[in-house]
Write a protein that holds these residues in place. Structure first.
Motif, short mmCIF file in Angstrom:
data_model
loop_
_atom_site.label_atom_id
_atom_site.label_comp_id
_atom_site.label_asym_id
_atom_site.label_seq_id
_atom_site.Cartn_x
_atom_site.Cartn_y
_atom_site.Cartn_z
N GLY A 1 66.06 51.85 87.70
CA GLY A 1 67.20 52.16 86.86
C GLY A 1 68.38 52.68 87.67
N ASP A 2 68.10 53.58 88.63
CA ASP A 2 69.17 54.12 89.47
C ASP A 2 69.79 53.03 90.33
OD1 ASP A 2 68.86 56.66 88.49
OD2 ASP A 2 67.61 57.38 90.15
N ARG B 1 69.96 49.80 89.67
CA ARG B 1 70.79 48.92 88.83
C ARG B 1 72.09 49.61 88.45
NH1 ARG B 1 66.67 45.60 84.80
NH2 ARG B 1 65.38 44.71 86.46
N GLN B 2 72.01 50.93 88.21
CA GLN B 2 73.23 51.65 87.88
C GLN B 2 74.20 51.66 89.05
OE1 GLN B 2 72.61 55.40 86.02
NE2 GLN B 2 74.76 55.96 86.02
N ASP C 1 75.85 48.32 89.19
CA ASP C 1 76.84 48.17 88.13
C ASP C 1 78.11 48.95 88.44
OD1 ASP C 1 75.17 46.54 86.70
OD2 ASP C 1 74.48 48.11 85.33
N GLU C 2 77.95 50.16 88.93
CA GLU C 2 79.12 51.00 89.20
C GLU C 2 79.96 50.41 90.33
OE1 GLU C 2 78.55 55.14 89.53
OE2 GLU C 2 77.48 55.33 87.63
N ASP D 1 69.56 46.38 77.49
CA ASP D 1 70.42 47.43 78.05
C ASP D 1 70.75 48.50 77.02
OD1 ASP D 1 70.86 46.08 80.66
OD2 ASP D 1 71.78 44.57 79.38
N ARG E 1 70.31 58.68 80.45
CA ARG E 1 70.71 58.79 81.85
C ARG E 1 71.99 59.62 81.91
NH1 ARG E 1 67.84 55.32 84.85
NH2 ARG E 1 69.10 55.78 86.68
N HIS F 1 75.64 57.63 82.26
CA HIS F 1 75.32 56.25 81.93
C HIS F 1 76.13 55.31 82.83
CE1 HIS F 1 72.90 57.10 78.42
NE2 HIS F 1 73.83 57.92 77.96
N THR F 2 75.70 54.05 82.86
CA THR F 2 76.52 53.06 83.56
C THR F 2 77.87 52.97 82.86
OG1 THR F 2 75.79 51.20 82.21
CG2 THR F 2 74.44 51.74 84.14
N ASP G 1 78.39 53.52 78.82
CA ASP G 1 79.23 54.66 78.41
C ASP G 1 80.40 54.18 77.55
OD1 ASP G 1 79.89 57.58 78.72
OD2 ASP G 1 81.73 56.72 79.56
#
Length: 296
Positions: A72-73, A75-76, A79-80, A140, A274, A277-278, A282
């Protein structure tokens, strides 16, 4: 190691090596080798093996929590970095309970108008399936009930309260009524969602509170099938107002408020917890707060 952790998560989700390999688009030998390499790197056995998948070892259960967190981290982070360079973009998978599909469409359309580089996939699922999909990175964000059954550690944002309607043919004896009591449906020919749907469990409780236990003559996990039955015969169904109005529009059907029950349950966005959030998730949670509340 990241790809090995994703393999491990897939095996834990599917509980079958072949299905897990198919879900990842790899061969079963490749997946088995990846799991073995992960076990060697961690120095523990993660999965009980025999002629088939035998479950996770105690160490595997603990490792699964870490695997989900690490993946998860990662993928975040991806994404960021993408959003920093290109703005909000990518594909968002929304898993929604069937009765909330109109809201999923409304939210995705409004969001896409503002962020045209974001694409959506909308899936119809039960509330229990939605939580599992979020946990296993198969979705998601979800749209589901947020105040009825236990949900675990998630972030939520209210969208609307359900208001229940009787859907009947315009030839029905109920068609001329301004409202119908739940108790009046005792003994009627009902077609309802299947018992695995939380909406059905809520409706059953409303019947029970009215002192009746009517039988559903037809059950389906498709709301379209329910409305089609009502249109073709002397059947009745119970649906939340928004989806009832959408499906009954232009058809020889009547939708009539059901009286005698308390306020309907809250339906809203559900996201894995989280902090932060991504950016896309968010922004979706923020957008949900701005949507018009027609029935709140």
């Amino acid at each position: 190691m990241l790809d090995k952790l994703e393999m491990f998560i897939a095996v834990a989700r599917e509980r079958h090596f072949g299905r897990a390999a198919d879900s990842l688009g790899v061969t079963q030998p490749t997946l088995s080798a990846g799991i073995k390499q992960l076990e060697e790197q961690l120095g523990v056995q993660l999965i009980f093996r025999g002629s088939r998948f035998g479950g996770l070892t105690p160490e595997g259960q603990s490792a699964l929590v870490w695997a989900r967190r690490i993946v998860g981290d990662a993928r975040q982070l991806k994404d960021e970095m993408r959003n920093t360079r290109h703005g909000l973009s990518g594909r968002v998978r929304i898993a929604a309970i069937p009765t909330a599909l109109t809201w999923a469409a409304r939210l995705s359309a409004i969001f896409n108008d503002q962020h045209p580089n974001v694409r959506f996939t909308i899936l119809s699922r039960t509330s229990r399936d939605i939580l599992t999909m979020l946990e296993n990175f198969e979705a998601d964000i979800g749209i589901s009930y947020i105040d009825n059954e236990p949900m675990g550690r998630v972030s939520t944002e209210h969208l609307y309260h359900e208001e229940y309607m009787l859907v009947c043919s315009d030839r029905s004896s109920f068609a001329s009524q301004k409202s119908v009591g739940w108790g009046e449906l005792d003994g009627q020919k009902l077609c309802l969602l299947t018992p695995d749907m939380q909406n059905r469990r809520i409706i059953n409780k409303n019947f029970m509170d009215a002192g009746i236990a009517p039988e559903a003559w037809i059950e389906s996990n498709s709301i379209v099938a329910l409305v089609s039955n009502v249109e073709s015969g002397d059947w009745l169904t119970v649906l939340p107002a928004d989806i009832a109005r959408f499906l009954a529009g232009g058809k020889p059907l009547k939708i009539i408020p059901l009286s005698g029950a308390g306020r309907g349950h809250s339906v809203g966005l559900v996201a894995p917890y989280r902090e932060p959030h991504t950016p896309v998730i968010d922004a979706l949670l923020t957008q949900a707060r701005r949507l018009p509340r027609w029935n709140d």
